[in-house]
Design a protein around this motif. Structure first.
Motif, PDB file in Angstrom:
ATOM      1  N   LEU A 276       0.821  -1.206   0.000  1.00 29.37           N
ATOM      2  CA  LEU A 276       0.000   0.000   0.000  1.00 29.37           C
ATOM      3  C   LEU A 276       0.864   1.269   0.000  1.00 29.37           C
ATOM      4  CD1 LEU A 276      -2.812   1.415   0.419  1.00 29.37           C
ATOM      5  CD2 LEU A 276      -2.337   1.242   2.876  1.00 29.37           C
ATOM      6  N   LEU A 277       1.914   1.259   0.812  1.00 29.89           N
ATOM      7  CA  LEU A 277       2.749   2.458   0.942  1.00 29.89           C
ATOM      8  C   LEU A 277       3.630   2.697  -0.276  1.00 29.89           C
ATOM      9  CD1 LEU A 277       3.856   2.092   4.687  1.00 29.89           C
ATOM     10  CD2 LEU A 277       2.063   3.568   3.756  1.00 29.89           C
ATOM     11  N   SER A 278       4.006   1.630  -0.972  1.00 27.95           N
ATOM     12  CA  SER A 278       4.957   1.782  -2.078  1.00 27.95           C
ATOM     13  C   SER A 278       4.306   1.825  -3.444  1.00 27.95           C
ATOM     14  CB  SER A 278       5.968   0.620  -2.051  1.00 27.95           C
ATOM     15  OG  SER A 278       5.296  -0.619  -2.211  1.00 27.95           O
ATOM     16  N   ARG A 279       2.982   1.473  -3.503  1.00 25.56           N
ATOM     17  CA  ARG A 279       2.322   1.315  -4.800  1.00 25.56           C
ATOM     18  C   ARG A 279       2.374   2.596  -5.630  1.00 25.56           C
ATOM     19  NH1 ARG A 279      -3.338  -0.171  -3.583  1.00 25.56           N
ATOM     20  NH2 ARG A 279      -2.292  -1.993  -2.675  1.00 25.56           N
ATOM     21  N   GLU A 280       1.992   3.698  -5.032  1.00 24.18           N
ATOM     22  CA  GLU A 280       1.938   4.952  -5.794  1.00 24.18           C
ATOM     23  C   GLU A 280       3.328   5.387  -6.244  1.00 24.18           C
ATOM     24  OE1 GLU A 280       0.471   9.616  -5.466  1.00 24.18           O
ATOM     25  OE2 GLU A 280       0.369   8.308  -3.708  1.00 24.18           O
ATOM     26  N   MET A 281       4.316   5.250  -5.349  1.00 20.90           N
ATOM     27  CA  MET A 281       5.655   5.713  -5.682  1.00 20.90           C
ATOM     28  C   MET A 281       6.245   4.921  -6.848  1.00 20.90           C
ATOM     29  SD  MET A 281       7.332   8.238  -4.399  1.00 20.90           S
ATOM     30  CE  MET A 281       6.608   8.339  -2.767  1.00 20.90           C
ATOM     31  N   LEU A 282       6.099   3.596  -6.782  1.00 24.14           N
ATOM     32  CA  LEU A 282       6.625   2.765  -7.866  1.00 24.14           C
ATOM     33  C   LEU A 282       5.849   3.007  -9.160  1.00 24.14           C
ATOM     34  CD1 LEU A 282       7.337  -0.605  -6.023  1.00 24.14           C
ATOM     35  CD2 LEU A 282       8.968   1.136  -6.773  1.00 24.14           C
ATOM     36  N   GLY A 283       4.562   3.283  -9.054  1.00 21.72           N
ATOM     37  CA  GLY A 283       3.773   3.605 -10.245  1.00 21.72           C
ATOM     38  C   GLY A 283       4.265   4.867 -10.925  1.00 21.72           C
ATOM     39  N   LEU A 284       4.590   5.875 -10.133  1.00 18.77           N
ATOM     40  CA  LEU A 284       5.119   7.123 -10.691  1.00 18.77           C
ATOM     41  C   LEU A 284       6.467   6.881 -11.366  1.00 18.77           C
ATOM     42  CD1 LEU A 284       4.234   9.641  -7.836  1.00 18.77           C
ATOM     43  CD2 LEU A 284       3.093   9.386 -10.047  1.00 18.77           C
ATOM     44  N   ILE A 285       7.302   6.041 -10.758  1.00 16.15           N
ATOM     45  CA  ILE A 285       8.619   5.758 -11.345  1.00 16.15           C
ATOM     46  C   ILE A 285       8.456   5.011 -12.661  1.00 16.15           C
ATOM     47  CG2 ILE A 285      10.746   4.451 -10.997  1.00 16.15           C
ATOM     48  CD1 ILE A 285      10.495   5.110  -8.007  1.00 16.15           C
ATOM     49  N   LEU A 286       7.540   4.051 -12.712  1.00 12.69           N
ATOM     50  CA  LEU A 286       7.305   3.328 -13.969  1.00 12.69           C
ATOM     51  C   LEU A 286       6.771   4.263 -15.047  1.00 12.69           C
ATOM     52  CD1 LEU A 286       5.748   0.014 -12.592  1.00 12.69           C
ATOM     53  CD2 LEU A 286       7.995   0.305 -13.662  1.00 12.69           C
ATOM     54  N   LEU A 287       5.900   5.191 -14.676  1.00 12.05           N
ATOM     55  CA  LEU A 287       5.417   6.179 -15.638  1.00 12.05           C
ATOM     56  C   LEU A 287       6.574   7.020 -16.169  1.00 12.05           C
ATOM     57  CD1 LEU A 287       3.122   7.684 -17.085  1.00 12.05           C
ATOM     58  CD2 LEU A 287       2.861   9.097 -15.030  1.00 12.05           C
ATOM     59  N   ALA A 288       7.500   7.384 -15.285  1.00 13.83           N
ATOM     60  CA  ALA A 288       8.670   8.157 -15.715  1.00 13.83           C
ATOM     61  C   ALA A 288       9.500   7.375 -16.736  1.00 13.83           C
ATOM     62  CB  ALA A 288       9.530   8.510 -14.500  1.00 13.83           C
ATOM     63  N   LEU A 289       9.629   6.069 -16.513  1.00 12.88           N
ATOM     64  CA  LEU A 289      10.400   5.241 -17.450  1.00 12.88           C
ATOM     65  C   LEU A 289       9.738   5.201 -18.820  1.00 12.88           C
ATOM     66  CD1 LEU A 289      11.349   2.235 -15.124  1.00 12.88           C
ATOM     67  CD2 LEU A 289      12.522   4.405 -15.450  1.00 12.88           C
ATOM     68  N   VAL A 290       8.416   5.066 -18.835  1.00 13.55           N
ATOM     69  CA  VAL A 290       7.685   5.007 -20.111  1.00 13.55           C
ATOM     70  C   VAL A 290       7.832   6.316 -20.879  1.00 13.55           C
ATOM     71  CG1 VAL A 290       5.392   4.829 -21.137  1.00 13.55           C
ATOM     72  CG2 VAL A 290       6.049   3.282 -19.282  1.00 13.55           C
ATOM     73  N   LEU A 291       7.738   7.437 -20.175  1.00 12.65           N
ATOM     74  CA  LEU A 291       7.815   8.734 -20.850  1.00 12.65           C
ATOM     75  C   LEU A 291       9.232   9.068 -21.296  1.00 12.65           C
ATOM     76  CD1 LEU A 291       5.462  10.847 -18.542  1.00 12.65           C
ATOM     77  CD2 LEU A 291       4.928   9.843 -20.771  1.00 12.65           C
ATOM     78  N   ALA A 292      10.241   8.619 -20.526  1.00 17.44           N
ATOM     79  CA  ALA A 292      11.620   8.999 -20.827  1.00 17.44           C
ATOM     80  C   ALA A 292      12.247   8.140 -21.923  1.00 17.44           C
ATOM     81  CB  ALA A 292      12.471   8.905 -19.560  1.00 17.44           C
ATOM     82  N   SER A 293      11.769   6.917 -22.096  1.00 16.56           N
ATOM     83  CA  SER A 293      12.416   5.999 -23.040  1.00 16.56           C
ATOM     84  C   SER A 293      12.449   6.522 -24.477  1.00 16.56           C
ATOM     85  CB  SER A 293      11.733   4.623 -22.983  1.00 16.56           C
ATOM     86  OG  SER A 293      11.958   4.020 -21.732  1.00 16.56           O
ATOM     87  N   PRO A 294      11.333   7.045 -25.035  1.00 20.47           N
ATOM     88  CA  PRO A 294      11.418   7.576 -26.410  1.00 20.47           C
ATOM     89  C   PRO A 294      12.398   8.743 -26.535  1.00 20.47           C
ATOM     90  CG  PRO A 294       9.136   7.279 -25.739  1.00 20.47           C
ATOM     91  CD  PRO A 294       9.960   7.104 -24.509  1.00 20.47           C
ATOM     92  N   VAL A 295      12.416   9.611 -25.527  1.00 15.10           N
ATOM     93  CA  VAL A 295      13.356  10.736 -25.564  1.00 15.10           C
ATOM     94  C   VAL A 295      14.787  10.227 -25.555  1.00 15.10           C
ATOM     95  CG1 VAL A 295      14.111  12.825 -24.378  1.00 15.10           C
ATOM     96  CG2 VAL A 295      11.694  12.217 -24.385  1.00 15.10           C
ATOM     97  N   ALA A 296      15.072   9.246 -24.688  1.00 17.34           N
ATOM     98  CA  ALA A 296      16.417   8.676 -24.608  1.00 17.34           C
ATOM     99  C   ALA A 296      16.802   8.019 -25.928  1.00 17.34           C
ATOM    100  CB  ALA A 296      16.486   7.660 -23.471  1.00 17.34           C
ATOM    101  N   TYR A 297      15.851   7.316 -26.557  1.00 18.54           N
ATOM    102  CA  TYR A 297      16.152   6.636 -27.815  1.00 18.54           C
ATOM    103  C   TYR A 297      16.561   7.623 -28.902  1.00 18.54           C
ATOM    104  CZ  TYR A 297      15.569   4.002 -32.109  1.00 18.54           C
ATOM    105  OH  TYR A 297      15.793   3.431 -33.324  1.00 18.54           O
ATOM    106  N   PHE A 298      15.774   8.650 -29.107  1.00 16.16           N
ATOM    107  CA  PHE A 298      16.069   9.593 -30.185  1.00 16.16           C
ATOM    108  C   PHE A 298      17.335  10.402 -29.894  1.00 16.16           C
ATOM    109  CE2 PHE A 298      11.469   8.944 -31.019  1.00 16.16           C
ATOM    110  CZ  PHE A 298      11.573   8.561 -32.341  1.00 16.16           C
ATOM    111  N   ALA A 299      17.567  10.743 -28.630  1.00 16.06           N
ATOM    112  CA  ALA A 299      18.772  11.498 -28.287  1.00 16.06           C
ATOM    113  C   ALA A 299      20.024  10.671 -28.553  1.00 16.06           C
ATOM    114  CB  ALA A 299      18.721  11.936 -26.824  1.00 16.06           C
ATOM    115  N   MET A 300      20.030   9.414 -28.121  1.00 21.41           N
ATOM    116  CA  MET A 300      21.217   8.576 -28.299  1.00 21.41           C
ATOM    117  C   MET A 300      21.356   8.087 -29.736  1.00 21.41           C
ATOM    118  SD  MET A 300      22.461   9.096 -25.515  1.00 21.41           S
ATOM    119  CE  MET A 300      23.983   8.245 -25.924  1.00 21.41           C
TER     120      MET A 300
END
Length: 836
Positions: A760-784
Motif C-alpha cells: 500500500l505504501l509503495s504502490r503509488e511511488m513505484l507507479g510514478l517511477i514506472l510512468l517516468a520510465l515510459v515517458l523517458a524511453s522515447p526521448v532517450a532513444y532519439f537522443a542517443m
C-alpha cells in the motif's frame, strides 16, 4: 542580497550578505534544526547538485574561452580548405604554405600570418657542467613576424606586449636562425636563468643536433586554451629555407595554417570568400582550381567546430557536446530543487498550525513568505559554501586526471558570481512556491487542521516532480549504457590487423645504413619475433600522408583522395594482413622510386573495379605512376569514428620511414628486459637522439579519448542524479510515512499483513517511477540515436538497454524506500494509536 569584500582580505572570497532581519534568521535556524532529517536531506541534495553544476560551469567556461585572449580576436579568421573529390568533399584545417605570401602580396588591406607545425624536434643545450643535454620538444611552431602581432594574448596578460619577458616583437623574428622560448623552456635549458633575472638574448641552442638557433626572446607561458599550442617559436623563414619543396608546393597540404585579420569586425566574409575563389586561379593548377576552394572560419569557432578535425597539436570539443554538458549541469540543479519542493509541499499540512498561530498574532502574508524564503536562503547559502570547497578540490583532481587534454580549470570571479547567482535562483525557485502556498492559509482553516484539503495541488505537483526527476534519471542511465556499449564495441571490434604485443619506436633519422644496422642488431634478440619499418601503423595516428589517385586513362578531374603508407616488405607479415588478389611487395619493388602499389579493397571499389581486375592497372598519384600489383583486404586505417578510406601501400626507400614496428614475445624474455635491450641498441645506433617508444594498443586507445571522457562525464552525472533523486525519495517517503502512522496502526489492528501494508505504501511511488520510465524511453532513444549517428560504425540500440535502465531505476528506488516502508509496516499499532 548584496556583496561586500573583507577589508584587507583576499579578493577571491566575497562575503554574501542577505538583508534578512536577525529574528527571522534565528527563527529559520531553529526551524531547520527542529527538522533535522529534512534539513540534512535538502542540504545534501543541494550541495551535490550545486557542486556538479559548478564543476561543469568551470569546464564550459574553459572550453568556450579558446582563442579569445587576443585584443582583436573577433576580426581574425583561419583559412580552411574544401577539396572536392569524386562524390565527396574533404575538409582541411591546413592549407598550402605559399598561400599566405600570395595573399599578403595581393590583398594589402588585410593582415596575414602563417604557421608551420607544431612539429617534434630534438633541442640540445649545455648544462652548467658543460655536458650536452637533449630534449624532445613536441610543440615547436614556425611562425612569421606577424604571428604575435595578431595573436597577442593581451586579454590574458593585460596589454599588447606584456607577454614578452625578454626581447620584443620588432626584433625577435628578424633573423631566420632565431628562436623565441616560453618561460618554462628557457628555465629548463638555462638552469632557471629567467627566474634569476638573467638575460638569455644571444644564447645558443642546437636544433636536431646540427642547426644553431640564437635566443631572441622569452615569452610568458601562453594559456592552454589556444588552438595552436607552442613551447618554442622559430621564424618561418627558417622552415622555408630548409623545406623548399613543401614551402613552394601549392598542390600539397603539409600542416601549414594561414590566418587573416580584417580591419573591420563587420567585414562581409561571404563576399571575401567569393573574391578569394576568383583570385586563386592565378596560382593553382587548373585541376587544383576545380577541386579546391578556400573558406574563412572565425578563430573563436576553431575549438568547437569538429568539421575540420583537430587543429595541429590541439583538440576540438563539439559545441553540441558542450551544450549537452550544460544541460547536465542544469539537470543536477533541477533534481535538487525538485527534492526541495517535494519535501516542502509534503510539509504543508504539518506547518499549517504554525501559519495559523502567526496570522492570529498579526503576521501578514508577506512576513510569512519572507520567513519561509529565509529558511530556504539560509539552507541554500550553506550548501553553496560547502559546494565551493568541494569544487576547488574536484578541480584540482580533474586537472590531474584529464591527461588526454591540457586543462587549466581554475576558479575566478566568474565562479563566485555564478555561485551567488545560483544560490539566489535556487532559493527563489525552491522556496517561492511552498512559501506562497503556506502563507495563503486562513488562520481558521489552519487551526482546524483542515489544510489537508488544500494539499491536492501540492500532491499533484509532487507527482509531476517525481515523474520528471526519475525520467531524467532514466535518460541519463540509458545514455550511459549506450555510450558504454559503444566504447566496448570499439575496443573489441576486429580492426583487420594484429594489435597486441607490438611496440612502435620512433626513427629520428632516415639513414639507410643506420636503419640496416639497427635491424641487424635487433634480430639477435630472441624476444623480437618480427620487425618492420614504415611511415605508421595500419590505423593512422598523429601524421598521415595523403595523396590523390586515379587510373591512367581517367581525366585529372576524376582523382580521388587516398592515404599513402610507405612500408617495407615485412609489414604484411608483422600485422597479419590478408591479400585478396595479386601479390604483396617483393624484392622487385625495393627501389628508391616506387614501382608497384598495393591498394585496399575500398580503393579498388572507388575505381569501379573488383580486386582481380584492379591488379595490373596503372594508377597515377600526386607523386608519380605505378601499376597495382596486389589488393589487400580492408583494415581500419582510421579510428572507428570514421569509415575505412582508400589506402595505397608502397615501398619508397627509407625517406618516409618514421617508425620501427616490433612484435615482441613475452616467452622470449621478460618484457622489461626486452624493452631495455631495444633501447640500448637504439641508443648505440642513434647516440645523439631521443629514444621514444609506445605500445600500439595504447596509441589506438588514444583515438577514443573524447569518447572515454564523454562516458565518464555521463556516468558521473548519472550517479549524482541517482544519488540526489534517491535521498529526496527517501526523505519524502520518511515524512509521508510519519503522516500515515495512524492509518497503518488501524490497518494492522484490522488484520492487514506487513506485505499488504508495504504494498500500500509503495504502490503509488513505484507507479510514478514506472510512468517516468515510459515517458523517458522515447526521448532517450532519439537522443542517443542522434549521438550514434556521428560514428561510422555505431552499435544497434537494443530493447534490453531500456529494460536494464528501467529495472535499475526501479531497483534503486525500491532499495531506497524499501527499508523505510518495511519498518513502518512492522511498527507496533499501539505506538501509532496511543497518541490519538
Amino acid at each position: 542580497m548584496s556583496f561586500a569584500m573583507i577589508p584587507g582580505g583576499s579578493p577571491v572570497f566575497p562575503v554574501i550578505i542577505f538583508k534578512i532581519p536577525d529574528m527571522q534568521l534565528k527563527t529559520a535556524f531553529r526551524q531547520l534544526r527542529k527538522q533535522r532529517l529534512q534539513t540534512i536531506i535538502n542540504l545534501l541534495g543541494l550541495t551535490v547538485g550545486l557542486t556538479g553544476a559548478l564543476v561543469i560551469f568551470v569546464g564550459l567556461r574553459y572550453e568556450w574561452s579558446f582563442d579569445q585572449q587576443h585584443s582583436e580576436a573577433d576580426q581574425i579568421y583561419r583559412v580552411v580548405q574544401h577539396t572536392q573529390m569524386e562524390g565527396s568533399v574533404e575538409h582541411w584545417n591546413t592549407t598550402a604554405y605559399p598561400l599566405a605570401a600570395a595573399m599578403r602580396q595581393d590583398f594589402p588591406g588585410i593582415e596575414v600570418t602563417q604557421t608551420a607545425g607544431p612539429f617534434s624536434r630534438i633541442i640540445s643545450s649545455e648544462d652548467q657542467a658543460g655536458n650536452i643535454v637533449r630534449f624532445r620538444e613536441d610543440r615547436i611552431l614556425f611562425v612569421d613576424g606577424d604571428y604575435l602581432r595578431l595573436f597577442d594574448f593581451s586579454r590574458h596578460f593585460g596589454d599588447p606586449g606584456s607577454i614578452w619577458l625578454q626581447g620584443n616583437l620588432e626584433s625577435a623574428f628578424s633573423d631566420p636562425d632565431a628562436v623565441v622560448l616560453t618561460e618554462t623552456l628557457a628555465n629548463r635549458y638555462f638552469q632557471d636563468a629567467v627566474a634569476r633575472g638573467e638575460s638569455l638574448i644571444g644564447r645558443t641552442l642546437l636544433l636536431n643536433n646540427k642547426d644553431p638557433l640564437t635566443v631572441s626572446g622569452v615569452l610568458r607561458n601562453p594559456p592552454a586554451n589556444t588552438s595552436l599550442l607552442f613551447d618554442m617559436l622559430v621564424p618561418y623563414e627558417f622552415f622555408r629555407k630548409n623545406n623548399p619543396y613543401f614551402a613552394g608546393n601549392w598542390s600539397g597540404n603539409y600542416r601549414g595554417t594561414t590566418f587573416l585579420k580584417f580591419p573591420d569586425r563587420k567585414t562581409d566574409i561571404a563576399a571575401w570568400e567569393t573574391r578569394i575563389a576568383a583570385w586563386q586561379k592565378n596560382y593553382l593548377k587548373p585541376e587544383d582550381d576545380q577541386r579546391i576552394s578556400y573558406h574563412l572560419q572565425a578563430v573563436d569557432e576553431i575549438h568547437t567546430e569538429t568539421l575540420y578535425g583537430n587543429s595541429p597539436g590541439s583538440y576540438t570539443s563539439s559545441s553540441s557536446l558542450l551544450w549537452v554538458l550544460a544541460g547536465m549541469g542544469l539537470i543536477l540543479l533541477l533534481i535538487a530543487v525538485f527534492n526541495f519542493i517535494n519535501l516542502a509541499t509534503a510539509q504543508i499540512a504539518q506547518r499549517s498550525k504554525e501559519v495559523g498561530v502567526r496570522k492570529v498574532l498579526g503576521g501578514t502574508n508577506w512576513q510569512l513568505r519572507r520567513q519561509f524564503l529565509s529558511e530556504t536562503f539560509l539552507l541554500t547559502l550553506v550548501a553553496g559554501l560547502i559546494s565551493l570547497v568541494l569544487t576547488q578540490f574536484l578541480l584540482r583532481r580533474l586537472n590531474t586526471w584529464m591527461d588526454i587534454v591540457n586543462l587549466e580549470l581554475q576558479t575566478g570571479w566568474e565562479l563566485w558570481a555564478a555561485t551567488a547567482l545560483l544560490i539566489l535562483m535556487i532559493a527563489l525557485l525552491a522556496g517561492t512556491y511552498p512559501a506562497v502556498v503556506m502563507s495563503r492559509f486562513s488562520p481558521v482553516t489552519a487551526l482546524k487542521k483542515q489544510a489537508e484539503e488544500r494539499q491536492s495541488k501540492g500532491v499533484n505537483l509532487r507527482r509531476v516532480l517525481i515523474v520528471s526527476q526519475f525520467g531524467i534519471v532514466q535518460l541519463l542511465v540509458v545514455a550511459t549504457l549506450v555510450i558504454a556499449y559503444q566504447m566496448k564495441y570499439m575496443r573489441s571490434k576486429d580492426l583487420g590487423f594484429r594489435q597486441d604485443a607490438i611496440v612502435t619506436v620512433d626513427i629520428p633519422q632516415q639513414d639507410s645504413v643506420k636503419l640496416a644496422t639497427l635491424h641487424q642488431r635487433l634480430q639477435t634478440m630472441p624476444a623480437i619475433r618480427k620487425m618492420s619499418f614504415a611511415s605508421g601503423p595500419p590505423t593512422t595516428h598523429d601524421v598521415a600522408y595523403g595523396t590523390t589517385y586515379r587510373l591512367r586513362e581517367e581525366e585529372v578531374g576524376r582523382a580521388r583522395n587516398a592515404e599513402m603508407k610507405v612500408v617495407d616488405l615485412s609489414y604484411l607479415d608483422l600485422y597479419e594482413l590478408d591479400m585478396v588478389a595479386g601479390k604483396w611487395l617483393g624484392r622487385a619493388q625495393v627501389s628508391d622510386r616506387f614501382n608497384g602499389f598495393v591498394i585496399n579493397e575500398t580503393a579498388a571499389r572507388e575505381l569501379g573495379l573488383d580486386p582481380e581486375n584492379a591488379v595490373g592497372k596503372n594508377v597515377v598519384i600526386n607523386e608519380g605512376e605505378a601499376p597495382v600489383i596486389g589488393v589487400i583486404r580492408d583494415f581500419h586505417n582510421n579510428s572507428l569514428q570514421d569509415a575505412i578510406t582508400p589506402c595505397i601501400l608502397m615501398y619508397w626507400g627509407s625517406s618516409f620511414f618514421s617508425e620501427l614496428h616490433l612484435q615482441v614475445s613475452p616467452q622470449g624474455a621478460p618484457l622489461e628486459t626486452t624493452l631495455s635491450g631495444i633501447e640500448s641498441i637504439w641508443r648505440d645506433v642513434f647516440p645523439d637522439r631521443i629514444y621514444n617508444y609506445q605500445f600500439l594498443s595504447e596509441t589506438l586507445a588514444r583515438n577514443y579519448a573524447v569518447e572515454r571522457l564523454t562516458f565518464r562525464a555521463f556516468s558521473a552525472v548519472a550517479l549524482l542524479a541517482i544519488f540526489v533523486g534517491c535521498i529526496g525519495l527517501f526523505g519524502l517517503v520518511s515524512f509521508l510515512n510519519e503522516k500515515r502512522n495512524k492509518e497503518i496502526g488501524i490497518r494492522k489492528v484490522l488484520g492487514a499483513s506487513i506485505a499488504q501494508i508495504a504494498s500500500l505504501l509503495s504502490r503509488e511511488m513505484l507507479g510514478l517511477i514506472l510512468l517516468a520510465l515510459v515517458l523517458a524511453s522515447p526521448v532517450a532513444y532519439f537522443a542517443m540515436r542522434r549521438w550514434l549517428d556521428e560514428f561510422a560504425y555505431p552499435i544497434d540500440m537494443e530493447w534490453y538497454y531500456f529494460v536494464a535502465a528501467g529495472l535499475s531505476a526501479v531497483l534503486i528506488a525500491a532499495l531506497t524506500v524499501g527499508l523505510k516502508i518495511w519498518s513502518a509496516a512492522r511498527m507496533n499499532p499501539v505506538e501509532s494509536l496511543k497518541n490519538e
